[in-house]
Design a protein around this motif. Structure first.
Motif, PDB file in Angstrom:
ATOM      1  N   HIS A 383       0.831  -1.201   0.000  1.00  0.00           N
ATOM      2  CA  HIS A 383       0.000   0.000   0.000  1.00  0.00           C
ATOM      3  C   HIS A 383       0.868   1.255   0.000  1.00  0.00           C
ATOM      4  CE1 HIS A 383      -2.767   3.056   1.787  1.00  0.00           C
ATOM      5  NE2 HIS A 383      -3.651   2.428   1.041  1.00  0.00           N
ATOM      6  N   GLU A 384       2.056   1.165   0.636  1.00  0.00           N
ATOM      7  CA  GLU A 384       2.943   2.320   0.720  1.00  0.00           C
ATOM      8  C   GLU A 384       3.502   2.728  -0.641  1.00  0.00           C
ATOM      9  OE1 GLU A 384       3.586   4.228   3.436  1.00  0.00           O
ATOM     10  OE2 GLU A 384       1.970   3.029   4.331  1.00  0.00           O
ATOM     11  N   ILE A 385       3.531   1.812  -1.607  1.00  0.00           N
ATOM     12  CA  ILE A 385       4.009   2.173  -2.950  1.00  0.00           C
ATOM     13  C   ILE A 385       2.856   2.209  -3.955  1.00  0.00           C
ATOM     14  CG2 ILE A 385       6.371   1.370  -2.552  1.00  0.00           C
ATOM     15  CD1 ILE A 385       5.696  -1.134  -4.199  1.00  0.00           C
ATOM     16  N   GLY A 386       1.650   2.388  -3.423  1.00  0.00           N
ATOM     17  CA  GLY A 386       0.501   2.625  -4.285  1.00  0.00           C
ATOM     18  C   GLY A 386      -0.144   1.409  -4.888  1.00  0.00           C
ATOM     19  N   ILE A 387       0.071   0.220  -4.307  1.00  0.00           N
ATOM     20  CA  ILE A 387      -0.566  -0.994  -4.827  1.00  0.00           C
ATOM     21  C   ILE A 387      -1.586  -1.477  -3.805  1.00  0.00           C
ATOM     22  CG2 ILE A 387      -0.221  -3.334  -5.700  1.00  0.00           C
ATOM     23  CD1 ILE A 387       2.704  -2.610  -6.236  1.00  0.00           C
ATOM     24  N   PRO A 388      -2.874  -1.290  -4.062  1.00  0.00           N
ATOM     25  CA  PRO A 388      -3.897  -1.763  -3.126  1.00  0.00           C
ATOM     26  C   PRO A 388      -4.062  -3.278  -3.219  1.00  0.00           C
ATOM     27  CG  PRO A 388      -4.953  -0.796  -5.040  1.00  0.00           C
ATOM     28  CD  PRO A 388      -3.472  -0.585  -5.218  1.00  0.00           C
ATOM     29  N   SER A 389      -4.229  -3.914  -2.076  1.00  0.00           N
ATOM     30  CA  SER A 389      -4.370  -5.372  -2.035  1.00  0.00           C
ATOM     31  C   SER A 389      -5.772  -5.788  -1.610  1.00  0.00           C
ATOM     32  CB  SER A 389      -3.362  -5.982  -1.057  1.00  0.00           C
ATOM     33  OG  SER A 389      -2.073  -6.091  -1.593  1.00  0.00           O
ATOM     34  N   TYR A 390      -6.252  -6.829  -2.255  1.00  0.00           N
ATOM     35  CA  TYR A 390      -7.497  -7.481  -1.873  1.00  0.00           C
ATOM     36  C   TYR A 390      -7.161  -8.839  -1.258  1.00  0.00           C
ATOM     37  CZ  TYR A 390      -9.913  -4.061  -4.827  1.00  0.00           C
ATOM     38  OH  TYR A 390     -10.396  -2.892  -5.379  1.00  0.00           O
ATOM     39  N   GLY A 391      -7.866  -9.191  -0.191  1.00  0.00           N
ATOM     40  CA  GLY A 391      -7.704 -10.521   0.384  1.00  0.00           C
ATOM     41  C   GLY A 391      -8.479 -11.516  -0.445  1.00  0.00           C
ATOM     42  N   PHE A 392      -7.744 -12.361  -1.196  1.00  0.00           N
ATOM     43  CA  PHE A 392      -8.414 -13.278  -2.117  1.00  0.00           C
ATOM     44  C   PHE A 392      -7.550 -14.525  -2.281  1.00  0.00           C
ATOM     45  CE2 PHE A 392      -9.870 -14.811  -6.319  1.00  0.00           C
ATOM     46  CZ  PHE A 392     -11.244 -14.827  -6.100  1.00  0.00           C
ATOM     47  N   ALA A 393      -7.797 -15.501  -1.407  1.00  0.00           N
ATOM     48  CA  ALA A 393      -7.151 -16.810  -1.486  1.00  0.00           C
ATOM     49  C   ALA A 393      -8.271 -17.841  -1.508  1.00  0.00           C
ATOM     50  CB  ALA A 393      -6.228 -17.028  -0.297  1.00  0.00           C
ATOM     51  N   PRO A 394      -8.886 -18.069  -2.677  1.00  0.00           N
ATOM     52  CA  PRO A 394     -10.158 -18.793  -2.747  1.00  0.00           C
ATOM     53  C   PRO A 394     -10.074 -20.230  -2.238  1.00  0.00           C
ATOM     54  CG  PRO A 394      -9.196 -18.497  -4.938  1.00  0.00           C
ATOM     55  CD  PRO A 394      -8.400 -17.667  -4.005  1.00  0.00           C
TER      56      PRO A 394
END
Length: 431
Positions: A383-394
């Motif tokens: 997130h600090e380098i501008g990459i938003p993460s989604y929690g997705f480990a199906p």
């Protein structure tokens, strides 16, 4: 044995306990699996044996998706487990061992999918950056933080990321709105769009050293114990953030019944495993976890220390810290062991919708909902380098499996069928 189960088992058998001897053997194993099918990777170490692996797979579109996961696991005491925690045994349809859920099973799903594409000559829809990282179970200093500080160029073009703690099934009964007596089941799939911030801290009580047989002048051990009791007993107020409000609204719709926003604690208990999706996400928290004081039974020490795992909701960090200071009192000082933000990902968003469609395509009973994680992941660093993460480990899970109890718990395990489901979902999402 399916490939995803074999890879998961192999990874579990590599002991990457943190703290321990490091992640290098697991990183080398991952790099070998990629190299076998012609996927080159970059290996770098932040310290001896604290090893990270990053690979880029060209896609049909130049914008990139980051898939990140961690190689390390928390400690496990074999005497407490039914099977040895690093056996990787496959029994009763599950892969057993430390890291099965958190998160070597997810790494195995990713590796299985990309190896299959490489063998068949399939290109993903967009560039994929795969990151297998060290040290997530501590502060990320040797893994994600080091990667974004020293190797940010490896993540160029990544507009979103996916990782652990989301996309798993939670089975719950529901009623038809028209009052039909039948009770069909739906499966709720929380997809994480954020997480609480982390504030791990060391608290130190200062007093007067003296002989243990004398009346105490100012005993820091007693002062610290009183402060920790006040902290542990504190009831934090409910603070409903927009993302958690959206989760509760989506759960209400999926279940076909209202959830009383004025009685969220009671509603969380009533809804059981579904309620666990928001029970810890409606307030700040601060839990004493470690104590360190004294060096001899007949000596009152001059200082005593405690460690606290505090988590805060987005926008509520100052409230957390001010409350802790008030509870512990002026004789106790605090310093941060780890302070990191409460990252969020765009919601609603087209990419969130893509994640949901991939789940529903493989499970018609799926009801995806937005979710906020109570803990933290490497998403904070990206997130600090501008990459938003989604929690997705199906994962498609057996309703009887206590999924939340698998995280850092005894007898951790993951269903083989669930891993195979995850591979199919990733194939739909990414190709």
């Amino acid at each position: 044995m399916s490939e995803v189960a074999r890879i998961c088992s192999d990874l579990i058998r590599i002991d990457t306990t943190n703290p321990g001897s490091g992640e290098r053997p697991a990183a080398e194993y991952v790099a070998e699996l990629l190299d076998e099918v012609g996927i080159p990777s970059v290996i770098f170490e932040s310290a001896p044996r604290r090893t990270n692996v990053v690979a880029r797979i060209p896609g049909r579109s130049p914008d990139a998706l980051l898939i990140h996961g961690h190689l390390d696991v928390v400690p496990a005491d074999p005497s407490e487990w039914r099977m040895h925690p690093f056996s990787g045994e496959i029994e009763d349809g599950c892969v057993h061992g430390r890291g099965a859920v958190d998160m070597k099973g997810t790494l195995a799903m990713t590796l299985t999918a990309v190896r299959d594409w490489a063998r068949r000559g399939v290109r993903p829809r967009r560039d994929l950056v795969l990151a297998f990282l060290a040290d997530e179970e501590a502060t990320g200093e040797y893994g994600s933080r080091y990667a974004v500080e020293r190797h940010a160029g490896l993540f160029e073009g990544c507009t979103e990321a996916i990782s652990e703690s989301g996309g798993f099934s939670v089975q719950a009964p529901t009623r038809f709105p028209d009052g039909d007596d039948e009770e069909p089941e739906v499966r709720v799939y929380p997809v994480a769009v954020g997480e609480r911030g982390t504030a791990w801290m060391r608290l130190t009580a200062h007093g007067v050293a003296g002989h243990g047989s004398k009346p105490p002048v100012d005993n820091p051990v007693a002062e610290l114990c009183r402060a920790m009791a006040r902290l542990a007993d504190h009831r934090w107020p409910v603070r409903l953030t927009p993302a958690v409000a959206a989760l509760i609204e989506a759960l209400s719709k999926a279940l076909g019944e209202p959830i009383d926003m004025e009685r969220l604690d009671e509603e969380a208990e009533r809804l059981g495993v579904v309620g666990a999706l928001f029970k810890a996400q409606i307030r700040n928290s601060a839990n004493p976890t470690m104590l360190d004081a004294g060096y001899k039974v007949n000596v009152i020490p001059g200082t005593a220390e405690a460690y606290v795992d505090a988590r805060y909701l987005p926008g509520h960090r100052d409230e957390l810290l001010d409350t802790i200071d008030e509870l512990v009192g002026p004789k106790i000082t605090r310093e941060f062991v780890n302070l990191s933000g409460a990252p969020s990902a765009p919601y609603p968003s087209p990419f969130f919708d893509e994640l949901c469609r991939a789940l529903v395509a493989e499970d018609p009973l799926a009801r995806p909902v937005p979710y906020v994680m109570s803990g933290g992941t490497d998403a904070k660093a990206f997130h600090e380098i501008g990459i938003p993460s989604y929690g997705f480990a199906p994962l498609l899970l057996d309703p009887d499996l206590d999924y939340f109890g698998m995280f850092h718990g005894v007898d951790e395990r993951v269903p083989v069928a669930g891993l195979e489901f995850g591979v199919r979902v990733l194939n739909r999402l990414l190709t």
